[in-house]
Design a protein around this motif. Structure first.
Motif, short mmCIF file in Angstrom:
data_model
loop_
_atom_site.label_atom_id
_atom_site.label_comp_id
_atom_site.label_asym_id
_atom_site.label_seq_id
_atom_site.Cartn_x
_atom_site.Cartn_y
_atom_site.Cartn_z
N VAL A 56 -27.00 -8.14 3.89
CA VAL A 56 -26.46 -9.50 3.78
C VAL A 56 -25.65 -9.64 2.48
CG1 VAL A 56 -27.02 -11.97 3.60
CG2 VAL A 56 -28.33 -10.51 5.14
N VAL A 60 -21.84 -10.44 3.02
CA VAL A 60 -21.54 -11.87 2.85
C VAL A 60 -21.33 -12.23 1.38
CG1 VAL A 60 -22.28 -14.22 3.37
CG2 VAL A 60 -22.98 -12.36 4.88
N SER A 63 -18.56 -10.81 -1.62
CA SER A 63 -17.13 -11.14 -1.73
C SER A 63 -16.90 -12.19 -2.81
CB SER A 63 -16.58 -11.59 -0.38
OG SER A 63 -17.32 -12.66 0.12
N CYS A 64 -17.96 -12.85 -3.27
CA CYS A 64 -17.81 -13.84 -4.35
C CYS A 64 -18.73 -13.57 -5.55
CB CYS A 64 -18.11 -15.24 -3.84
SG CYS A 64 -17.00 -15.81 -2.55
N HIS A 65 -19.92 -13.00 -5.31
CA HIS A 65 -20.90 -12.84 -6.38
C HIS A 65 -21.03 -11.38 -6.82
CE1 HIS A 65 -22.77 -16.86 -6.14
NE2 HIS A 65 -22.52 -16.79 -4.86
N PRO A 147 -22.23 -17.48 -9.83
CA PRO A 147 -23.00 -16.75 -10.85
C PRO A 147 -23.36 -15.34 -10.39
CG PRO A 147 -24.38 -18.39 -9.77
CD PRO A 147 -22.99 -18.61 -9.27
N LEU A 149 -25.65 -12.42 -9.43
CA LEU A 149 -26.94 -12.59 -8.73
C LEU A 149 -28.02 -11.60 -9.17
CD1 LEU A 149 -25.79 -13.42 -5.04
CD2 LEU A 149 -26.43 -15.00 -6.88
N TYR A 167 -36.30 -20.73 -3.95
CA TYR A 167 -35.09 -21.49 -4.19
C TYR A 167 -33.91 -20.91 -3.41
CZ TYR A 167 -31.04 -23.58 -6.38
OH TYR A 167 -29.84 -24.21 -6.58
N VAL A 168 -33.71 -19.59 -3.54
CA VAL A 168 -32.58 -18.95 -2.84
C VAL A 168 -32.73 -19.16 -1.33
CG1 VAL A 168 -31.49 -16.74 -2.29
CG2 VAL A 168 -32.16 -17.24 -4.64
N LEU A 172 -30.05 -21.56 0.75
CA LEU A 172 -29.14 -20.96 1.73
C LEU A 172 -29.42 -21.40 3.15
CD1 LEU A 172 -28.83 -17.79 -0.24
CD2 LEU A 172 -26.87 -18.93 0.73
N MET A 218 -30.12 -28.44 -4.07
CA MET A 218 -29.31 -28.25 -5.26
C MET A 218 -29.69 -29.34 -6.27
SD MET A 218 -26.87 -26.41 -6.53
CE MET A 218 -25.89 -26.50 -8.03
N ALA A 240 -20.13 -26.12 -5.14
CA ALA A 240 -18.83 -25.66 -4.66
C ALA A 240 -18.97 -24.53 -3.64
CB ALA A 240 -17.97 -25.20 -5.84
N MET A 241 -20.21 -24.13 -3.33
CA MET A 241 -20.40 -23.08 -2.32
C MET A 241 -20.78 -23.74 -1.00
SD MET A 241 -23.01 -19.83 -2.21
CE MET A 241 -24.56 -20.71 -2.24
N LEU A 245 -24.44 -18.87 5.76
CA LEU A 245 -25.15 -18.17 6.82
C LEU A 245 -25.07 -18.93 8.14
CD1 LEU A 245 -28.30 -17.19 4.71
CD2 LEU A 245 -26.24 -15.83 5.12
N ILE A 267 -32.16 -12.03 2.27
CA ILE A 267 -31.37 -12.01 1.04
C ILE A 267 -32.24 -12.45 -0.14
CG2 ILE A 267 -30.34 -14.32 1.37
CD1 ILE A 267 -28.62 -11.38 -0.36
C1 HEC Z 1 -16.81 -17.82 -0.76
C2 HEC Z 1 -17.50 -17.47 -1.98
C3 HEC Z 1 -19.01 -17.40 -1.95
C4 HEC Z 1 -19.81 -16.66 -1.11
C5 HEC Z 1 -19.39 -15.75 0.03
C6 HEC Z 1 -21.17 -16.88 -1.56
N1 HEC Z 1 -21.18 -17.73 -2.63
FE1 HEC Z 1 -22.82 -18.35 -3.66
N2 HEC Z 1 -21.64 -19.49 -4.88
C7 HEC Z 1 -20.27 -19.57 -4.81
C8 HEC Z 1 -19.80 -20.48 -5.81
C9 HEC Z 1 -18.35 -20.85 -6.08
C10 HEC Z 1 -20.95 -20.96 -6.50
C11 HEC Z 1 -21.01 -21.96 -7.64
C12 HEC Z 1 -21.22 -23.33 -7.06
C13 HEC Z 1 -21.21 -24.43 -8.08
O1 HEC Z 1 -21.58 -24.19 -9.24
O2 HEC Z 1 -20.84 -25.56 -7.73
C14 HEC Z 1 -22.09 -20.31 -5.88
C15 HEC Z 1 -23.40 -20.52 -6.26
C16 HEC Z 1 -24.49 -19.81 -5.77
C17 HEC Z 1 -25.84 -19.93 -6.26
C18 HEC Z 1 -26.31 -20.78 -7.42
C19 HEC Z 1 -26.63 -22.19 -7.04
C20 HEC Z 1 -27.15 -22.91 -8.26
O3 HEC Z 1 -28.36 -23.18 -8.32
O4 HEC Z 1 -26.37 -23.15 -9.19
C21 HEC Z 1 -26.61 -19.06 -5.53
C22 HEC Z 1 -28.11 -18.80 -5.66
C23 HEC Z 1 -25.74 -18.42 -4.58
N3 HEC Z 1 -24.46 -18.91 -4.75
C24 HEC Z 1 -26.16 -17.47 -3.68
C25 HEC Z 1 -25.33 -16.89 -2.72
C26 HEC Z 1 -25.79 -15.94 -1.74
C27 HEC Z 1 -27.20 -15.40 -1.65
C28 HEC Z 1 -24.72 -15.61 -0.98
C29 HEC Z 1 -24.70 -14.69 0.21
C30 HEC Z 1 -25.53 -15.05 1.32
C31 HEC Z 1 -23.57 -16.37 -1.49
N4 HEC Z 1 -23.98 -17.13 -2.54
C32 HEC Z 1 -22.28 -16.30 -0.97
C33 HEC Z 1 -19.45 -18.90 -3.93
C34 HEC Z 1 -19.87 -18.07 -2.91
#
Ligand code: HEC
Length: 313
Positions: A56, A60, A63-65, A147, A149, A167-168, A172, A218, A240-241, A245, A267
């Motif tokens: 995962v 998934v 591509s961002c983290h 951030p 991970l 939390y995670v 999600l 959140m 912003a995310m 899933l 995950i």
């Molecule tokens: C398209 C881009 C993108 C993808 C793909 C993505 N994320 Fe994120 N994620 C972000 C962004 C941007 C933030 C910051 C959001 C904010 O601070 O408003 C974030 C924040 C988070 C956070 C922190 C939330 C917090 O408490 O501040 C977690 C945990 C997280 N993502 C987990 C995941 C996981 C696990 C996956 C895969 C299943 C995932 N993300 C996929 C863009 C993405």
């Protein structure tokens, strides 16, 4: 008098914290129905789940983290999800080699023209990062920073076993469904998205700002976007995310059905492992240490009895 002042100050502080909680705050994260295999002093990771979680992450989240504190070889080390006793050196583990090779990373040494080219990663390399730096990451995500991970389950946990994974998992799998989002128009004909709440005292509309997504787990305060009773503002915040899933988002290598719950569980378990890869080794020491202490205590008791046998006390 002093006591009275102390008391009223204490009560005041209490009232403040309580009202702060009533105004904002997020829903309390929870584990999946079946609980965590790694919880408790003797718990161990469900390695099949950690393996799926890596899938995962790769397909998934990556591509961002980034996950800068992990290298491919960690996956094949003792206590890692792809450890294989046939390859005590993780660098030789064919799966680990394959995972690394499939990722292209920027080479450390320039080519003959002074340019940096991409090369396949090696098991000893850190996981490939999606962006070269924070600015690029923000630019691609509407100003928000996804951030790293590597230790997110520690960063978002409160020290208790499984807190961060809860939390995670909750974040999600906790987004409201797409079908719950409604579309409206304001007085100027501008379109906006909102959620209609209608359970118990929570009655009203929660408008979702552009580029932001509502999630009850959140941390935040959504009262400025709520038109219902302010005493019953929905818990949670915007981030912003968007939801990541959807059912079937990955096709699991082991044939497990990829429901949202399943992927969120996997995950979260993978990220829990990543934040503490030596947990199993530490826990497997706990039981022998405990037995040792019990035997030692019994021996001490008997020798105490023996030594003091003839002395009246
Ligand atoms: C398209 C881009 C993108 C993808 C793909 C993505 N994320 Fe994120 N994620 C972000 C962004 C941007 C933030 C910051 C959001 C904010 O601070 O408003 C974030 C924040 C988070 C956070 C922190 C939330 C917090 O408490 O501040 C977690 C945990 C997280 N993502 C987990 C995941 C996981 C696990 C996956 C895969 C299943 C995932 N993300 C996929 C863009 C993405």
């Amino acid at each position: 008098m002093k006591l009275y002042r102390l008391l009223s100050a204490g009560l005041g502080a209490l009232a403040l914290t309580l009202s702060a909680q009533a105004a904002g705050g997020a829903k309390h994260p929870h584990p999946p129905k079946e609980g965590w295999a790694f919880a408790g002093p003797l718990g161990e990771f469900d390695m099949a789940s950690v393996q799926r979680g890596y899938q995962v992450y790769r397909e998934v989240c990556s591509s961002c983290h980034s996950m800068k504190l992990l290298s491919y070889r960690n996956l094949g080390e003792p206590g890692g999800p792809f450890y294989d006793s046939e390859y005590p050196n993780a660098n030789d583990n064919p799966l680990v080699k394959q995972f690394a090779m499939e990722d292209e990373i920027l080479s450390e040494t320039p080519d003959e023209y002074g340019d940096y080219q991409y090369r396949p990663a090696r098991p000893s390399d850190a996981f490939r990062s999606p962006y070269p730096n924070e600015q690029a990451a923000r630019a691609a995500n509407g100003g928000a920073y996804p951030p790293d991970l590597s230790v997110i389950t520690k960063a978002r946990g409160h020290g208790a076993d499984g807190d961060g994974a809860n939390y995670v998992y909750s974040l999600l799998s906790g987004y409201p469904g797409f079908d719950e989002l409604q579309f409206g128009e304001d007085a100027d004909g501008e379109p906006f998205d909102y959620y209609q709440f209608d359970h118990g005292d929570e009655k009203g509309r929660l408008v979702q700002p552009i580029g932001q997504y509502y999630n009850p787990y959140m941390a935040g305060d959504v009262s400025a976007y709520w038109d219902g009773d302010p005493r019953h503002t929905p818990k949670g915040g915007f981030l912003a995310m968007g939801p990541q899933l959807m059912p079937g988002r990955v096709e699991y290598m082991d044939g497990t059905e990829a429901t949202v719950e399943q992927m969120a569980t996997d995950i979260a378990q993978f990220l829990q492992w990543a934040g503490d890869p030596k947990q199993i080794a530490r826990k497997s020491l706990a039981l022998p240490a405990l037995i040792y202490l019990v035997i030692l205590a019994i021996l001490l008791w008997f020798s105490y009895q023996r030594i003091w046998r003839k002395i009246g006390h």
